[in-house]
Write a protein that holds these residues in place. Structure first.
Motif, PDB file in Angstrom:
ATOM      1  N   ASP A 108      -4.100   9.712  -9.001  1.00 22.22           N
ATOM      2  CA  ASP A 108      -5.291  10.528  -9.209  1.00 22.22           C
ATOM      3  C   ASP A 108      -6.110  10.032 -10.399  1.00 22.22           C
ATOM      4  N   VAL A 109      -5.427   9.732 -11.504  1.00 24.35           N
ATOM      5  CA  VAL A 109      -6.127   9.270 -12.704  1.00 24.35           C
ATOM      6  C   VAL A 109      -6.831   7.942 -12.449  1.00 24.35           C
ATOM      7  N   LEU A 110      -6.165   7.054 -11.716  1.00 20.72           N
ATOM      8  CA  LEU A 110      -6.725   5.729 -11.433  1.00 20.72           C
ATOM      9  C   LEU A 110      -7.604   5.717 -10.188  1.00 20.72           C
ATOM     10  N   ASN A 111      -7.690   6.864  -9.504  1.00 17.72           N
ATOM     11  CA  ASN A 111      -8.508   6.984  -8.291  1.00 17.72           C
ATOM     12  C   ASN A 111      -8.133   5.919  -7.255  1.00 17.72           C
ATOM     13  N   VAL A 112      -6.847   5.805  -6.982  1.00 19.34           N
ATOM     14  CA  VAL A 112      -6.337   4.799  -6.049  1.00 19.34           C
ATOM     15  C   VAL A 112      -6.649   5.204  -4.613  1.00 19.34           C
ATOM     16  N   ASP A 113      -7.250   4.298  -3.866  1.00 16.63           N
ATOM     17  CA  ASP A 113      -7.527   4.509  -2.441  1.00 16.63           C
ATOM     18  C   ASP A 113      -6.385   3.883  -1.648  1.00 16.63           C
ATOM     19  N   LEU A 114      -5.425   4.700  -1.264  1.00 12.90           N
ATOM     20  CA  LEU A 114      -4.235   4.181  -0.583  1.00 12.90           C
ATOM     21  C   LEU A 114      -4.544   3.628   0.804  1.00 12.90           C
ATOM     22  N   SER A 115      -5.659   4.037   1.399  1.00 16.01           N
ATOM     23  CA  SER A 115      -6.000   3.501   2.715  1.00 16.01           C
ATOM     24  C   SER A 115      -6.361   2.012   2.647  1.00 16.01           C
ATOM     25  N   TYR A 116      -6.684   1.519   1.447  1.00 12.14           N
ATOM     26  CA  TYR A 116      -6.930   0.086   1.272  1.00 12.14           C
ATOM     27  C   TYR A 116      -5.625  -0.702   1.306  1.00 12.14           C
ATOM     28  N   TYR A 117      -4.559  -0.072   0.846  1.00  7.73           N
ATOM     29  CA  TYR A 117      -3.276  -0.774   0.726  1.00  7.73           C
ATOM     30  C   TYR A 117      -2.332  -0.512   1.895  1.00  7.73           C
ATOM     31  N   TRP A 118      -2.557   0.567   2.632  1.00 10.54           N
ATOM     32  CA  TRP A 118      -1.642   0.915   3.719  1.00 10.54           C
ATOM     33  C   TRP A 118      -2.414   1.112   5.015  1.00 10.54           C
ATOM     34  N   LYS A 119      -1.904   0.536   6.095  1.00  9.30           N
ATOM     35  CA  LYS A 119      -2.533   0.655   7.405  1.00  9.30           C
ATOM     36  C   LYS A 119      -1.530   1.236   8.405  1.00  9.30           C
ATOM     37  N   PRO A 120      -1.989   2.066   9.327  1.00  7.85           N
ATOM     38  CA  PRO A 120      -1.086   2.637  10.330  1.00  7.85           C
ATOM     39  C   PRO A 120      -0.766   1.620  11.434  1.00  7.85           C
ATOM     40  N   THR A 121       0.315   0.919  11.280  1.00  3.17           N
ATOM     41  CA  THR A 121       0.725  -0.083  12.262  1.00  3.17           C
ATOM     42  C   THR A 121       2.083   0.298  12.840  1.00  3.17           C
ATOM     43  N   ARG A 122       2.528  -0.504  13.789  1.00  5.18           N
ATOM     44  CA  ARG A 122       3.860  -0.261  14.353  1.00  5.18           C
ATOM     45  C   ARG A 122       4.928  -0.383  13.264  1.00  5.18           C
ATOM     46  N   ARG A 165      -5.308   1.898  18.697  1.00  5.67           N
ATOM     47  CA  ARG A 165      -6.228   3.027  18.645  1.00  5.67           C
ATOM     48  C   ARG A 165      -6.538   3.462  17.208  1.00  5.67           C
ATOM     49  N   MET A 166      -5.582   3.310  16.289  1.00  9.42           N
ATOM     50  CA  MET A 166      -5.758   3.800  14.918  1.00  9.42           C
ATOM     51  C   MET A 166      -6.247   2.716  13.955  1.00  9.42           C
ATOM     52  N   ALA A 167      -6.456   1.511  14.448  1.00  6.52           N
ATOM     53  CA  ALA A 167      -6.923   0.411  13.585  1.00  6.52           C
ATOM     54  C   ALA A 167      -8.281   0.762  12.973  1.00  6.52           C
ATOM     55  N   GLY A 168      -8.386   0.582  11.672  1.00  2.75           N
ATOM     56  CA  GLY A 168      -9.646   0.837  10.979  1.00  2.75           C
ATOM     57  C   GLY A 168      -9.974   2.307  10.781  1.00  2.75           C
ATOM     58  N   SER A 169      -9.047   3.187  11.087  1.00  5.65           N
ATOM     59  CA  SER A 169      -9.310   4.625  10.988  1.00  5.65           C
ATOM     60  C   SER A 169      -9.237   5.142   9.553  1.00  5.65           C
ATOM     61  N   GLY A 170      -8.485   4.439   8.702  1.00  7.47           N
ATOM     62  CA  GLY A 170      -8.285   4.922   7.342  1.00  7.47           C
ATOM     63  C   GLY A 170      -7.323   6.090   7.250  1.00  7.47           C
ATOM     64  N   TRP A 171      -6.646   6.390   8.367  1.00 11.10           N
ATOM     65  CA  TRP A 171      -5.727   7.522   8.392  1.00 11.10           C
ATOM     66  C   TRP A 171      -4.491   7.264   7.529  1.00 11.10           C
ATOM     67  N   LEU A 172      -4.028   8.322   6.871  1.00 13.84           N
ATOM     68  CA  LEU A 172      -2.815   8.255   6.066  1.00 13.84           C
ATOM     69  C   LEU A 172      -1.870   9.372   6.492  1.00 13.84           C
ATOM     70  N   PRO A 173      -0.582   9.111   6.560  1.00 10.46           N
ATOM     71  CA  PRO A 173       0.368  10.187   6.836  1.00 10.46           C
ATOM     72  C   PRO A 173       0.416  11.144   5.648  1.00 10.46           C
ATOM     73  N   GLU A 174       0.938  12.309   5.871  1.00 13.62           N
ATOM     74  CA  GLU A 174       0.951  13.354   4.849  1.00 13.62           C
ATOM     75  C   GLU A 174       1.602  12.892   3.545  1.00 13.62           C
ATOM     76  N   VAL A 175       2.653  12.097   3.657  1.00 14.11           N
ATOM     77  CA  VAL A 175       3.370  11.656   2.461  1.00 14.11           C
ATOM     78  C   VAL A 175       2.485  10.821   1.545  1.00 14.11           C
ATOM     79  N   LEU A 176       1.470  10.157   2.101  1.00 12.80           N
ATOM     80  CA  LEU A 176       0.532   9.371   1.300  1.00 12.80           C
ATOM     81  C   LEU A 176      -0.760  10.136   1.010  1.00 12.80           C
TER      82      LEU A 176
END
Length: 230
Positions: A108-122, A165-176
């Motif tokens: 939160d302090v560093l305003n990290v965008d986790l969708s840049y580092y994690w992608k929903p893949t198999r 189907r989820m490629a490029g969606s920026g979706w994150l699971p709840e844990v992230l």
């Protein structure tokens, strides 16, 4: 920092155990990350960190005993950046339970965008959850039709279809996506002998706590007069 480096660069200083006079303890999560995430090698964050690690490893002296003299010879730019990398290597976000984690405060302090580092893949998600969970994700973030389609597929095919189907969606699971931080708690000892402390203070002031006469009586009278006036 001479104490931190052999821990962070344990592969570089393998089987070297120099004596040290600095009582600093730390650990890294690098090995645990590799163990818990089989797709770690393909992670954007991992690639960036490992490239930074390799850069510093090429600069560091081969012997741990030479670290402190080497560090003292370096400029403030190298010292500060190497220190920052060593501190970053100690960040540990691994948790076996689904609950608020202290690492979220850093994100939160560093305003990290986790969708840049994690992608929903198999490899990162869909191979590790049930087909019904895959359908739920697609129903919520793609369409009910997409969810119905994967329900008719075998698990491997459903995971592959979900990745597309989820490629490029920026979706994150709840844990992230959940950036909740743990509740801050503070604790303090309470002294049960508060009366004893009051007696000690009275004796130090020259008063007897058991003597309620004299000036104490006058003060009581004054209090009564104030009460009547009120």
């Amino acid at each position: 920092m001479s104490r931190m480096i052999p821990v962070v660069f344990d592969g570089h200083y393998e089987r070297q155990y120099p004596a040290h006079a600095i009582g600093v303890g730390l650990s890294t999560s690098r090995d645990a990350l590799v163990k818990h995430a089989d797709d770690m090698a393909d992670s954007v964050a991992w690639k960036e960190l490992e490239a930074e690690r390799a850069k510093w490893a090429r600069m560091l002296p081969a012997l741990a005993d030479a670290l402190l003299p080497w560090l003292l010879d370096q400029g403030s730019d190298i010292q500060s950046n190497l220190f920052a990398f060593c501190v970053a290597a100690t960040v540990d976000g691994i948790d076996g339970s689904d609950r608020a984690h202290a690492v979220n405060s850093l994100a939160d302090v560093l305003n990290v965008d986790l969708s840049y580092y994690w992608k929903p893949t198999r490899a990162s998600y869909f191979d590790h959850v049930s087909k019904s969970r895959i359908a739920d994700v697609l129903r919520e973030h793609v369409s009910p039709q997409a969810a119905a389609e994967v329900q008719r597929m075998k698990k491997d095919a459903a995971a592959a279809a979900a990745e597309v189907r989820m490629a490029g969606s920026g979706w994150l699971p709840e844990v992230l996506a959940n950036r909740t931080v743990p509740e801050f708690r503070s604790y303090a000892w309470e002294d049960d002998d508060t009366d004893g402390d009051a007696d000690d203070e009275a004796r130090n002031a020259g008063d007897d706590p058991d003597d309620m006469s004299g000036e104490t009586g006058d003060a009581t009278g004054d209090d009564e007069g104030l009460a009547e006036a009120a």
